[in-house]
Design a protein around this motif. Sequence first.
Motif, PDB file in Angstrom:
ATOM      1  N   GLU A 510       4.532   5.568  25.529  1.00  0.00           N
ATOM      2  CA  GLU A 510       6.008   5.562  25.577  1.00  0.00           C
ATOM      3  C   GLU A 510       6.644   6.613  26.496  1.00  0.00           C
ATOM      4  O   GLU A 510       7.729   7.120  26.194  1.00  0.00           O
ATOM      5  CB  GLU A 510       6.589   5.692  24.150  1.00  0.00           C
ATOM      6  N   GLU A 512       8.179   6.187  29.170  1.00  0.00           N
ATOM      7  CA  GLU A 512       9.394   5.665  29.816  1.00  0.00           C
ATOM      8  C   GLU A 512      10.608   5.727  28.890  1.00  0.00           C
ATOM      9  O   GLU A 512      11.709   5.405  29.295  1.00  0.00           O
ATOM     10  CB  GLU A 512       9.138   4.213  30.266  1.00  0.00           C
ATOM     11  N   ARG A 513      10.399   6.127  27.624  1.00  0.00           N
ATOM     12  CA  ARG A 513      11.504   6.056  26.651  1.00  0.00           C
ATOM     13  C   ARG A 513      12.151   7.406  26.405  1.00  0.00           C
ATOM     14  O   ARG A 513      11.483   8.366  26.052  1.00  0.00           O
ATOM     15  CB  ARG A 513      10.988   5.509  25.319  1.00  0.00           C
ATOM     16  N   TYR A 519      16.503   3.419  24.377  1.00  0.00           N
ATOM     17  CA  TYR A 519      15.735   2.732  25.413  1.00  0.00           C
ATOM     18  C   TYR A 519      15.967   1.217  25.358  1.00  0.00           C
ATOM     19  O   TYR A 519      16.204   0.570  26.381  1.00  0.00           O
ATOM     20  CB  TYR A 519      14.246   3.042  25.252  1.00  0.00           C
ATOM     21  N   PHE A 520      15.923   0.660  24.155  1.00  0.00           N
ATOM     22  CA  PHE A 520      16.118  -0.794  24.039  1.00  0.00           C
ATOM     23  C   PHE A 520      17.579  -1.167  24.240  1.00  0.00           C
ATOM     24  O   PHE A 520      17.888  -2.176  24.866  1.00  0.00           O
ATOM     25  CB  PHE A 520      15.579  -1.294  22.693  1.00  0.00           C
ATOM     26  N   THR A 559       9.456  -4.497  27.893  1.00  0.00           N
ATOM     27  CA  THR A 559       8.301  -3.600  27.800  1.00  0.00           C
ATOM     28  C   THR A 559       7.044  -4.197  28.414  1.00  0.00           C
ATOM     29  O   THR A 559       6.013  -3.538  28.465  1.00  0.00           O
ATOM     30  CB  THR A 559       7.988  -3.300  26.323  1.00  0.00           C
ATOM     31  N   TRP A 562       5.081  -2.355  31.238  1.00  0.00           N
ATOM     32  CA  TRP A 562       4.306  -1.161  30.884  1.00  0.00           C
ATOM     33  C   TRP A 562       3.104  -1.518  30.013  1.00  0.00           C
ATOM     34  O   TRP A 562       2.002  -1.005  30.223  1.00  0.00           O
ATOM     35  CB  TRP A 562       5.200  -0.134  30.170  1.00  0.00           C
ATOM     36  N   SER A 563       3.333  -2.425  29.056  1.00  0.00           N
ATOM     37  CA  SER A 563       2.230  -2.765  28.155  1.00  0.00           C
ATOM     38  C   SER A 563       1.132  -3.520  28.893  1.00  0.00           C
ATOM     39  O   SER A 563      -0.061  -3.281  28.656  1.00  0.00           O
ATOM     40  CB  SER A 563       2.733  -3.593  26.971  1.00  0.00           C
ATOM     41  N   GLY A 576       1.388  -3.280  21.978  1.00  0.00           N
ATOM     42  CA  GLY A 576       2.756  -3.268  22.491  1.00  0.00           C
ATOM     43  C   GLY A 576       3.631  -2.539  21.479  1.00  0.00           C
ATOM     44  O   GLY A 576       3.311  -2.511  20.285  1.00  0.00           O
ATOM     45  N   LEU A 578       7.545  -1.892  20.010  1.00  0.00           N
ATOM     46  CA  LEU A 578       8.973  -2.248  19.988  1.00  0.00           C
ATOM     47  C   LEU A 578       9.667  -1.563  18.817  1.00  0.00           C
ATOM     48  O   LEU A 578       9.041  -1.309  17.785  1.00  0.00           O
ATOM     49  CB  LEU A 578       9.133  -3.763  19.827  1.00  0.00           C
ATOM     50  N   GLU A 610      10.600 -11.071  23.311  1.00  0.00           N
ATOM     51  CA  GLU A 610       9.766 -10.011  23.883  1.00  0.00           C
ATOM     52  C   GLU A 610       8.326 -10.103  23.356  1.00  0.00           C
ATOM     53  O   GLU A 610       7.366  -9.973  24.117  1.00  0.00           O
ATOM     54  CB  GLU A 610      10.380  -8.645  23.538  1.00  0.00           C
TER      55      GLU A 610
END
Length: 781
Positions: A510, A512-513, A519-520, A559, A562-563, A576, A578, A610
């Motif tokens: 994570e 990027e968060r 983030y979402f 996501t 990235w995943s 993954g 979420l 997603e």
Amino acid sequence: MAYVSYPASAPLSASTSAVLGYPRIGPQREVKKALEAYWGGKTSQEELLKIAKEQRLQTYKFIKDAGVDVVPTGTFSLYDHVLDASNTFNLIPEQYASSGLDALDTYFAMARGHQKNGVDLPATEMQKWFDSNYHYLVPELSESTEFKINNTKPIDDFLEAKEAGYTARPVLVGPVTLLALGKPGKDAKDAELDPVSLLQKLAPVYGEMLAKLAEAGAEWVQIDEPVLVLDRAQQYAAEFKAAYETIAKAAPSVKIMIATYFNKLESNLEIVKTLPVAGLHVDLDRAPEQLEDVLAAFANTEHVVSLGLVSGRNIWKTDLSAALETAQKAVKALGGNASRVQIASSSSLLHTPITIANEKKLSAEVLDWFSFANEKCAEIATLAAALRDPSSAADALAANEKSIKARRDFEKNSDPAVRERVANIKPEDLARKSPFSVRKEVQKEHLSLPVFPTTTIGSFPQTKEIRQYRARFTKNDITKEEYEKFLEDEIKMVVEKQEALNLDVLVHGEPERNDMVQYFGELLDGFVFTQNAWVQSFGSRYVRPPVVVSDVSRPAPMTVRWSSYAQSLTKKPMKGMLTGPVTILNWSFPRADISKEVQSKQIALALRDEVIDLEKAGVRAVQVDEPAIREGLPLRQKDWAGYLRWAVDSFRLSTSGCSDAMNIASHFCYSDFSLIMKSIIELDADMISIEHSKSGEHLLGAFKKVGYPSHIGPGVFDIHSPRVPSKDEMIGRIKAMAEVLPKDSIWVNPDCGLKTRTWEECTAQLTNMVAAAEECRKSLA
Ligand code: MET
Ligand SMILES: [Zn+2]
């Protein structure tokens, strides 16, 4: 729109206006910064207290200048108002009282622990303040607690305001609420103590305080008793009456405004009717339907009824014309006597940000929908003025009507496709293809895991470097390509570390968060973000909740990039990650025009897409975090089932679009889940991880009792601490679990994400964790 005005024959008495409390942070986060500087040893107590005083005076000035009549004192706090009350009335556990620290540091020691110069004190327990995201410090009570006036903060605050020219209404946390929120202290003799049983000992000290406030010049005192909106207040009816009689007798000149908020009184209104108080405040934002009963109860008395018409919990502009009608109705029901009506915020404004004036990035259209604490003060003043004479507030009312209409027009057209999708959710959309017993076998093959599989909860250390890169990207100092390249390198490093540690189900870490909700929110349509809309979570910790402004949808996968990159780096399953629909909603400011249920389902549908996309990209496990599901539980038990129904359905909607082979995990932390165990089962996740390392085995007992059917990973170490438990200690935890739960259902993982740890700490912790699992495979399996 015509304003119903009360009869011309009504006495020429005017209604008043009030706010129940105000945010403490300061418009430029002055108080937060000053606190942290003081704790960090960078400034003196004098400096901290000076800044706090400046903020208090600025607040009073602001409220008064906005045109509000009643200025509250005592609601400012350096940490928490419940802790303030505990300190004032000497609810101080012995170990803090005898610590040798001065008064302020003793206070901070109770708030956040103290480890310096040979003094080693843990923080006292923190709990959520009713159904808000604010946390209070739980008072600890003992048979031997000696209630007395330990400090004069309420009086000092009142006098400070008075000296500056404000005749304020002091605010106290009520005695019943203070005790009802407390718990027995650590002494064995107190184990069975019901703190409320001490009420008649505490009441005379409140009486003394009110007498002192009267002496200082207070005419009214606001006493907050939000416990009156809970079911449990019923059992304290007699004690309530006795305590308030004691208090009122001690200070006969003081008029008590008893304040309730966050829900309706219902039958607890009967308790209020017995109390010697001069006024009652009710929350008409959360529970407008209680007005009739309240007005009927006080139609023939002299009580002042304080109408909480301006939300203290949300950030939407108040529909002033509707609120005015309500207020006019109240005046009429109270015999046309306007002086018996007070216009107020529904609760303290503590739970709202300070001002929209600090938002420079939101469009004028969106900003015009909002009202933060300062703007709410103006709304309250406008309402009170309009109640006296609608024409005097005509301009403000007209401007408000225009804003409300613009918002309503926007709401109507937000996104018909999303509305339709929610309206067409079918029962089969809420169910996986096969039951867990079948999925388990398919997944066994697909994931090929050992017994006691090891995993983590998602985040790895959010290092300074990661934050710097993110900041540089936000400021456009680096390009998107540069930033994404950095993230890929970071993910690669995280995957390699996990391979080296020999974990079984990996995560991408994570990096990027910025935050698990923000983030979402930023990737979904329907949310907006503020620059400065800080809301207190606890102490100096503030959050900036996203705001749901329109129907929510997912313009593109969020996501998958990235995943799938992370999965391409390893043969092991890559999970993954979420954030679940209920958590996203509970940690945002929701819309007020459609139900939370609908908003939650809109988010759920976006997440469902997603999950499907993740599966298409080759991801074999997805974790949908729902740490906030418990805290959304309504205050009254009769409302629980309704909430849990849509919360569970939302989770299932998110996670049942994939095939049986997909391992759906969920994660819970921060609260005791034993109360909602049945709903946790109904989520029908394949695996859940729960915060557990500090909770003894009682939580597991609850899982055993209900016969939890799926896999479960009770945390084996505390991620909030740098401490590295030994391999043997973790083996002990796994063994204890294996005694309660079937061995082949147990996963081994930490309590929560590792983002606040250093690499050194979490590497040591995970090394021992993996070693413990490996040994258990040999000795237990
Ligand atoms: C508060 S729960 C946090 C879960 C999230 N996946 C993390 O690891 O940080
Ligand atoms: Zn967690």
